[in-house]
Design a protein around this motif. Sequence first.
Motif, short mmCIF file in Angstrom:
data_model
loop_
_atom_site.label_atom_id
_atom_site.label_comp_id
_atom_site.label_asym_id
_atom_site.label_seq_id
_atom_site.Cartn_x
_atom_site.Cartn_y
_atom_site.Cartn_z
N ASN A 222 -0.39 -16.20 -6.61
CA ASN A 222 -1.51 -15.93 -5.70
C ASN A 222 -1.26 -14.61 -4.97
OD1 ASN A 222 -0.04 -16.41 -3.22
ND2 ASN A 222 -0.27 -18.62 -3.58
N TYR A 223 -2.25 -14.16 -4.23
CA TYR A 223 -2.16 -12.86 -3.58
C TYR A 223 -1.12 -12.87 -2.45
CZ TYR A 223 -3.87 -8.32 -1.92
OH TYR A 223 -3.95 -7.01 -1.57
N GLY A 224 -0.96 -14.00 -1.79
CA GLY A 224 0.03 -14.10 -0.72
C GLY A 224 1.44 -13.95 -1.24
N THR A 225 1.71 -14.51 -2.41
CA THR A 225 3.04 -14.35 -3.02
C THR A 225 3.33 -12.88 -3.30
OG1 THR A 225 2.95 -16.56 -4.00
CG2 THR A 225 4.43 -14.96 -5.04
N TYR A 226 2.33 -12.18 -3.79
CA TYR A 226 2.47 -10.72 -4.00
C TYR A 226 2.86 -10.03 -2.70
CZ TYR A 226 0.50 -5.96 -3.95
OH TYR A 226 0.30 -4.63 -3.75
N ILE A 227 2.17 -10.33 -1.60
CA ILE A 227 2.46 -9.68 -0.32
C ILE A 227 3.90 -9.98 0.10
CG2 ILE A 227 1.88 -9.63 2.13
CD1 ILE A 227 -0.26 -8.32 0.52
N MET A 228 4.30 -11.25 0.04
CA MET A 228 5.63 -11.62 0.51
C MET A 228 6.74 -10.97 -0.33
SD MET A 228 5.19 -15.64 1.54
CE MET A 228 6.84 -15.71 2.28
N ARG A 229 6.60 -11.00 -1.63
CA ARG A 229 7.65 -10.43 -2.48
C ARG A 229 7.76 -8.92 -2.28
NH1 ARG A 229 7.15 -13.76 -8.27
NH2 ARG A 229 7.48 -15.84 -7.34
N LYS A 230 6.62 -8.26 -2.07
CA LYS A 230 6.65 -6.82 -1.82
C LYS A 230 7.37 -6.50 -0.51
CE LYS A 230 4.76 -4.91 -5.38
NZ LYS A 230 5.53 -3.95 -6.20
N TYR A 231 7.22 -7.36 0.47
CA TYR A 231 7.93 -7.15 1.74
C TYR A 231 9.43 -7.19 1.54
CZ TYR A 231 10.04 -7.93 6.26
OH TYR A 231 10.87 -7.83 7.36
N TYR A 232 9.91 -8.22 0.83
CA TYR A 232 11.36 -8.36 0.65
C TYR A 232 11.91 -7.30 -0.28
CZ TYR A 232 10.96 -12.70 3.21
OH TYR A 232 10.73 -13.63 4.20
N GLU A 233 11.06 -6.75 -1.17
CA GLU A 233 11.50 -5.64 -2.01
C GLU A 233 11.71 -4.38 -1.18
OE1 GLU A 233 8.81 -4.87 -5.20
OE2 GLU A 233 9.02 -6.87 -6.07
N ASN A 234 10.80 -4.12 -0.24
CA ASN A 234 10.90 -2.90 0.56
C ASN A 234 10.12 -3.06 1.87
OD1 ASN A 234 11.02 -0.35 1.65
ND2 ASN A 234 10.41 0.71 -0.22
N PRO A 235 10.79 -3.44 2.96
CA PRO A 235 10.10 -3.63 4.24
C PRO A 235 9.42 -2.37 4.76
CG PRO A 235 12.26 -4.66 4.28
CD PRO A 235 12.20 -3.85 3.03
N ASP A 236 9.83 -1.19 4.27
CA ASP A 236 9.19 0.04 4.74
C ASP A 236 7.71 0.09 4.37
OD1 ASP A 236 11.40 1.03 5.97
OD2 ASP A 236 11.98 2.40 4.34
N TYR A 237 7.32 -0.65 3.32
CA TYR A 237 5.90 -0.72 2.98
C TYR A 237 5.08 -1.31 4.12
CZ TYR A 237 7.20 -0.01 -1.97
OH TYR A 237 7.67 0.49 -3.16
N PHE A 238 5.73 -2.03 5.01
CA PHE A 238 5.05 -2.75 6.09
C PHE A 238 5.36 -2.13 7.45
CE2 PHE A 238 5.38 -5.45 2.48
CZ PHE A 238 4.32 -6.34 2.53
N LYS A 239 5.98 -0.98 7.46
CA LYS A 239 6.42 -0.36 8.69
C LYS A 239 5.26 0.01 9.60
CE LYS A 239 9.39 3.38 10.35
NZ LYS A 239 10.27 4.51 9.95
N ASN A 240 4.15 0.42 8.99
CA ASN A 240 2.95 0.77 9.75
C ASN A 240 1.73 0.56 8.87
OD1 ASN A 240 2.69 3.20 8.11
ND2 ASN A 240 4.31 4.08 9.38
N SER A 241 0.55 0.70 9.47
CA SER A 241 -0.68 0.42 8.73
C SER A 241 -0.88 1.41 7.58
CB SER A 241 -1.88 0.47 9.69
OG SER A 241 -1.80 -0.59 10.62
N TYR A 242 -0.50 2.66 7.79
CA TYR A 242 -0.68 3.65 6.72
C TYR A 242 0.09 3.25 5.48
CZ TYR A 242 -0.73 8.07 4.21
OH TYR A 242 -0.89 9.04 3.23
N ASN A 243 1.36 2.88 5.66
CA ASN A 243 2.18 2.47 4.51
C ASN A 243 1.59 1.23 3.84
OD1 ASN A 243 3.80 4.54 5.33
ND2 ASN A 243 5.63 3.31 5.69
N PHE A 244 1.17 0.26 4.65
CA PHE A 244 0.65 -0.98 4.10
C PHE A 244 -0.60 -0.72 3.26
CE2 PHE A 244 -1.95 -4.88 4.50
CZ PHE A 244 -1.08 -5.78 3.91
#
Length: 501
Positions: A222-244
Amino acid sequence: MKIGVFAFIVAFASIMFASCDDTTGTIGSSLTDNMDMLEVSTDTFGVASRSAVSGAVLSRNTTGYLGIIRDPETGNYITGDFMAQFGTLEDYNLPELDSIVSLTDEFTESDTWEDKINKVVADSCHIRLFYTSYYGDSLATMNLTAHEMAKPMSEGMPYYSDFDPMAEGYVGNDGFKINKTYTLTDLSVSEDERWDESSYTPNIKINLDKPYTDKDGVSYNNYGTYIMRKYYENPDYFKNSYNFIHDICPGFYFKMNDGLGAMAYITVSQLNIYFKYKADTIYVGTSSFAGTEEVLQTTNIENDGGALDELANDENCTYLKTPAGIFTVLDLPVDDVMKGHENDTLNTAKLVLTRMNNTNQSEYSLDYPTTLLMIPLDSIDSFFENEDIIDYQKSFYASFDVDSNSNPRYNTYTFNNISGMITFMYDKKNNGLASDPNWLANHEDWNKVVIIPVSITTNSSQQIVNVVHDMSLKSTRLLRGDGTDNSPIKLSVVYSKFNHE
């Protein structure tokens, strides 16, 4: 007479004039003495007006408009689709990876970091589109598709209400999409719960629990699993809204497919992910990404221009109609106002627009605009693209006159003092002619202003911080001015000067 006393008298004269429309002829003699050498005079001038179809308008609002309705005035179908991006809080984080309980299999000692990430799953994921108001029938059956954007829309671009992300290549044909049939009154929620305003806000819920494949071809349950796995791969993707937005989720485009009779005014869009994690016990965790004014939201409006042209050509009135509908244009009698008063002070210039009552009463009659903006006709695009704020020289606003119970009082919009606009236009013309004798021929609209329904945002000190086009469904007719002495629209002015004779 001291200047301070003079200023007080002129200000008092202006206030008296603004509150008395029919008995201003003797203001000068009633406030001053001949020995004071101050002359205060008044005059009125007819104003001409006409309707003008607005065309597309800048569409950058904190509210998204979603639905399909039939305009009761024109029979025209109006469709609202909108795009929302989602932002993250600064230093966003999820629980430690080893604490996650929502897994395909339990972690083992031999698992690598990547192995653990690939076991993480979200229990569920959805988007909620919260609305606080709507137009139409809350039980009308509507159908939309939520399309994941293929790429983010740029923050630096001015997007107008006719901008179609699908036609412009921002939505892929084979991308992730979810179909949703809904009614604005969610009958799956009990009536008691819906009536509890402290805990329930009406919303459209779009589940994202179907399998999802990302742009790199990796599949998730599901889409939520994609979001969570991407976070643990690289938290910098979530550092700010631009990156996200640029690395994880470019946003979603909500496109209406079918249905008729309801338009929701979406105030908050939210992407929610649910999972379980362990601390001293097992908890249900929620991670939310919200669409706010810090990230981009745009509304795409489909409106039948032919029906609008017919209304705009009505010579018995002018119209104010949204969204992306009809404005009213006024010819301000600047030269007449200043003729013979070139060296006087123009203290006040009051203009009143009178609304005509709606003759077509029905349950779904469109409401009237509540706030109007006045700006020079040639400044429409620049004012909104530059995110200008009302300055009371080249821009003014008026609110519909209501009593303390929000009931119409005089059925009018009153611009109490647009003297700054008159002075600005007069000086601009004179400066233009001084450098170019043909200036008037190249600036035929130099004395024209446009009246635009807007939404205004203020801060805690009641200072205006944002002015945007009103994109909700509004319509009203105004008395039309012809520019003669008997015009239904009049500009009432107060002058003052020192008489040194």
